[in-house]
Design a protein around this motif. Structure first.
Motif, PDB file in Angstrom:
ATOM      1  N   CYS A  28       0.846  -1.205   0.000  1.00 28.44           N
ATOM      2  CA  CYS A  28       0.000   0.000   0.000  1.00 28.44           C
ATOM      3  C   CYS A  28       0.880   1.253   0.000  1.00 28.44           C
ATOM      4  N   GLN A  29       1.970   1.224   0.784  1.00 36.99           N
ATOM      5  CA  GLN A  29       2.902   2.343   0.822  1.00 36.99           C
ATOM      6  C   GLN A  29       3.496   2.599  -0.564  1.00 36.99           C
ATOM      7  N   ALA A  30       3.984   1.544  -1.213  1.00 36.72           N
ATOM      8  CA  ALA A  30       4.629   1.696  -2.525  1.00 36.72           C
ATOM      9  C   ALA A  30       3.666   2.291  -3.547  1.00 36.72           C
ATOM     10  N   ARG A  35       1.827   7.175  -6.518  1.00 37.59           N
ATOM     11  CA  ARG A  35       0.723   8.068  -6.899  1.00 37.59           C
ATOM     12  C   ARG A  35       1.015   9.513  -6.544  1.00 37.59           C
ATOM     13  N   HIS A  36       1.418   9.763  -5.296  1.00 36.94           N
ATOM     14  CA  HIS A  36       1.533  11.157  -4.869  1.00 36.94           C
ATOM     15  C   HIS A  36       2.645  11.402  -3.853  1.00 36.94           C
ATOM     16  N   ASP A  37       3.617  10.517  -3.770  1.00 40.69           N
ATOM     17  CA  ASP A  37       4.817  10.704  -2.956  1.00 40.69           C
ATOM     18  C   ASP A  37       4.518  10.940  -1.475  1.00 40.69           C
ATOM     19  N   THR A  38       3.372  10.492  -1.039  1.00 36.10           N
ATOM     20  CA  THR A  38       3.055  10.525   0.386  1.00 36.10           C
ATOM     21  C   THR A  38       2.147   9.341   0.680  1.00 36.10           C
ATOM     22  N   PHE A  39       2.142   8.880   1.923  1.00 36.74           N
ATOM     23  CA  PHE A  39       1.335   7.727   2.314  1.00 36.74           C
ATOM     24  C   PHE A  39       0.397   8.181   3.415  1.00 36.74           C
ATOM     25  N   ARG A  40      -0.866   8.350   3.069  1.00 39.30           N
ATOM     26  CA  ARG A  40      -1.853   8.864   4.024  1.00 39.30           C
ATOM     27  C   ARG A  40      -2.676   7.702   4.559  1.00 39.30           C
ATOM     28  N   ILE A  41      -2.538   7.461   5.834  1.00 38.75           N
ATOM     29  CA  ILE A  41      -3.245   6.346   6.447  1.00 38.75           C
ATOM     30  C   ILE A  41      -4.041   6.836   7.654  1.00 38.75           C
ATOM     31  N   ALA A  42      -5.045   6.059   8.028  1.00 44.61           N
ATOM     32  CA  ALA A  42      -5.793   6.296   9.261  1.00 44.61           C
ATOM     33  C   ALA A  42      -5.768   5.007  10.067  1.00 44.61           C
ATOM     34  N   VAL A  43      -5.605   5.142  11.368  1.00 40.65           N
ATOM     35  CA  VAL A  43      -5.544   3.965  12.237  1.00 40.65           C
ATOM     36  C   VAL A  43      -6.541   4.127  13.379  1.00 40.65           C
ATOM     37  N   SER A  44      -7.005   3.006  13.882  1.00 38.84           N
ATOM     38  CA  SER A  44      -7.861   3.018  15.064  1.00 38.84           C
ATOM     39  C   SER A  44      -7.043   2.560  16.267  1.00 38.84           C
ATOM     40  N   GLY A  45      -7.702   2.368  17.397  1.00 36.75           N
ATOM     41  CA  GLY A  45      -6.994   2.013  18.623  1.00 36.75           C
ATOM     42  C   GLY A  45      -7.118   0.534  18.944  1.00 36.75           C
ATOM     43  N   GLY A  46      -7.397   0.234  20.198  1.00 33.13           N
ATOM     44  CA  GLY A  46      -7.529  -1.159  20.615  1.00 33.13           C
ATOM     45  C   GLY A  46      -6.225  -1.909  20.459  1.00 33.13           C
ATOM     46  N   SER A  47      -6.299  -3.121  19.909  1.00 35.34           N
ATOM     47  CA  SER A  47      -5.106  -3.948  19.749  1.00 35.34           C
ATOM     48  C   SER A  47      -4.370  -3.658  18.450  1.00 35.34           C
ATOM     49  N   LEU A  48      -4.928  -2.762  17.621  1.00 35.59           N
ATOM     50  CA  LEU A  48      -4.335  -2.527  16.301  1.00 35.59           C
ATOM     51  C   LEU A  48      -2.929  -1.935  16.359  1.00 35.59           C
ATOM     52  N   PRO A  49      -2.665  -0.881  17.159  1.00 36.18           N
ATOM     53  CA  PRO A  49      -1.310  -0.327  17.170  1.00 36.18           C
ATOM     54  C   PRO A  49      -0.235  -1.361  17.513  1.00 36.18           C
ATOM     55  N   ALA A  50      -0.516  -2.269  18.442  1.00 36.61           N
ATOM     56  CA  ALA A  50       0.471  -3.296  18.800  1.00 36.61           C
ATOM     57  C   ALA A  50       0.723  -4.236  17.631  1.00 36.61           C
ATOM     58  N   PHE A 151      -8.178   7.994   1.582  1.00 34.19           N
ATOM     59  CA  PHE A 151      -6.979   7.500   2.253  1.00 34.19           C
ATOM     60  C   PHE A 151      -6.339   6.392   1.425  1.00 34.19           C
ATOM     61  N   ASP A 152      -5.020   6.315   1.492  1.00 33.53           N
ATOM     62  CA  ASP A 152      -4.318   5.209   0.844  1.00 33.53           C
ATOM     63  C   ASP A 152      -4.587   3.894   1.582  1.00 33.53           C
ATOM     64  N   LEU A 153      -4.751   3.998   2.900  1.00 35.14           N
ATOM     65  CA  LEU A 153      -5.009   2.807   3.718  1.00 35.14           C
ATOM     66  C   LEU A 153      -5.699   3.233   5.006  1.00 35.14           C
ATOM     67  N   ILE A 154      -6.734   2.520   5.384  1.00 36.15           N
ATOM     68  CA  ILE A 154      -7.355   2.679   6.705  1.00 36.15           C
ATOM     69  C   ILE A 154      -7.252   1.340   7.422  1.00 36.15           C
ATOM     70  N   LEU A 155      -6.708   1.381   8.637  1.00 35.34           N
ATOM     71  CA  LEU A 155      -6.513   0.181   9.457  1.00 35.34           C
ATOM     72  C   LEU A 155      -7.483   0.221  10.623  1.00 35.34           C
ATOM     73  N   LEU A 156      -8.296  -0.818  10.740  1.00 35.09           N
ATOM     74  CA  LEU A 156      -9.414  -0.822  11.670  1.00 35.09           C
ATOM     75  C   LEU A 156      -9.388  -2.036  12.596  1.00 35.09           C
ATOM     76  N   GLY A 157     -10.091  -1.907  13.691  1.00 29.92           N
ATOM     77  CA  GLY A 157     -10.361  -3.027  14.566  1.00 29.92           C
ATOM     78  C   GLY A 157     -11.838  -3.382  14.501  1.00 29.92           C
ATOM     79  N   ALA A 205     -11.710   4.698   1.006  1.00 29.76           N
ATOM     80  CA  ALA A 205     -10.269   4.457   1.022  1.00 29.76           C
ATOM     81  C   ALA A 205      -9.873   3.488  -0.083  1.00 29.76           C
ATOM     82  N   ILE A 206      -8.641   3.627  -0.562  1.00 32.25           N
ATOM     83  CA  ILE A 206      -8.149   2.727  -1.605  1.00 32.25           C
ATOM     84  C   ILE A 206      -7.960   1.323  -1.052  1.00 32.25           C
ATOM     85  N   ASN A 207      -7.497   1.236   0.188  1.00 29.61           N
ATOM     86  CA  ASN A 207      -7.338  -0.053   0.868  1.00 29.61           C
ATOM     87  C   ASN A 207      -7.879   0.069   2.283  1.00 29.61           C
TER      88      ASN A 207
END
Length: 265
Positions: A28-30, A35-50, A151-157, A205-207
């Motif tokens: 997803c980063q690549a 596409r635009h030389d930046t990687f815009r992501i959104a993350v949630s909390g819970g166990s996801l950051p670990a 967003f390029d990527l959204i990471l969810l729980g 989001a794209i991913n």
């Protein structure tokens, strides 16, 4: 409304899951950097950051494809609690402690976009949501030229009730179509005051990736993937709106008894 089905990946344990989450995120980063030389992501909390830290801070093979370029990352929060940034309930603090503080200097530092903590004690969290939406608008161009931020990527729980971000089952916010960021004052899970990305933003989001682990998730996973009654749950609505853009990274206990077919990377 997307019609293709989401991807459901299952692994023996969290280490095997993290080993597959890493190349997924870096692909997803690549694509984003191309596409635009930046990687815009959104993350949630819970166990996801670990789980994210376990995936990204593991030793790589040294190739550019297997190296996080954190200096190109802009990290937003899929939802956040209306608490100071150093409060134990803060998703920003969780990500900071699990990932941001542990990134080796040679990999660069991401740009994190926390909430404006000057407004966390407001009676109504709407101003907090409005300010966060303005932050998104600065990063994704003026709102009058962009209907929704992509967003390029959204990471969810996935919560045990099927909620994701701070979008809860049966809540009026699930019908929000215009706002990018919404305020919630009556979260059924404490703390009650929060802000959250809205469902149209998540599914644009794209991913989109969920991480769900542990046997405590198997009942809600059966509802989300196998039952007609579960189709109105927030996680299922993301599946329906995102279709094949959605990937679930789970361990085997979380999907025990789930009949929905597994995918392979």
């Amino acid at each position: 409304m997307a019609t293709a089905q989401p991807n459901l990946y299952s692994y023996p344990g969290i280490d095997a899951l993290a080993k597959q989450l890493r190349p997924y995120v870096l692909r997803c980063q690549a694509a984003a950097l191309a596409r635009h030389d930046t990687f815009r992501i959104a993350v949630s909390g819970g166990s996801l950051p670990a789980a994210l830290a376990r995936a990204l801070l593991a030793p790589g093979n040294g190739s550019p494809e297997d190296t996080p370029q954190f200096n190109k990352w802009h990290i937003f929060f899929a939802d956040e609690r209306a608490v100071p940034l150093d409060h134990k309930d803060s998703n920003y603090l969780l990500l900071k402690e699990e990932l941001l503080d542990k990134i080796p200097a040679e990999l660069g530092a991401p740009t994190a976009h926390p909430i404006d903590e000057k407004h966390v004690h407001d009676e109504d969290p709407q101003e907090l949501a409005d300010l966060y939406q303005k932050d998104l608008m600065r990063s994704f161009a003026a709102k009058d030229s962009v209907k929704l931020p992509v967003f390029d990527l959204i990471l969810l729980g996935c919560g045990p009730d099927g909620h994701t971000c701070s979008l809860f089952p049966g809540h009026d916010l699930l019908r929000e179509k215009d706002a990018w960021v919404a305020a919630i004052s009556d979260s059924p899970k404490p703390p009650p005051k929060r802000i959250t990305l809205t469902l149209p933003v998540v599914t644009s989001a794209i991913n989109i990736a969920f991480v769900a682990t542990g046997g405590g998730k198997k009942d809600i996973m059966k509802e989300i993937f196998d039952s007609e009654e579960g189709r109105s749950l927030p996680c299922a609505l993301v599946n329906q709106g995102g279709g094949e853009k959605v990937s679930w990274f789970t361990d085997n206990p979380a999907v025990e008894g789930v009949s929905f077919p597994r995918s392979s990377l």
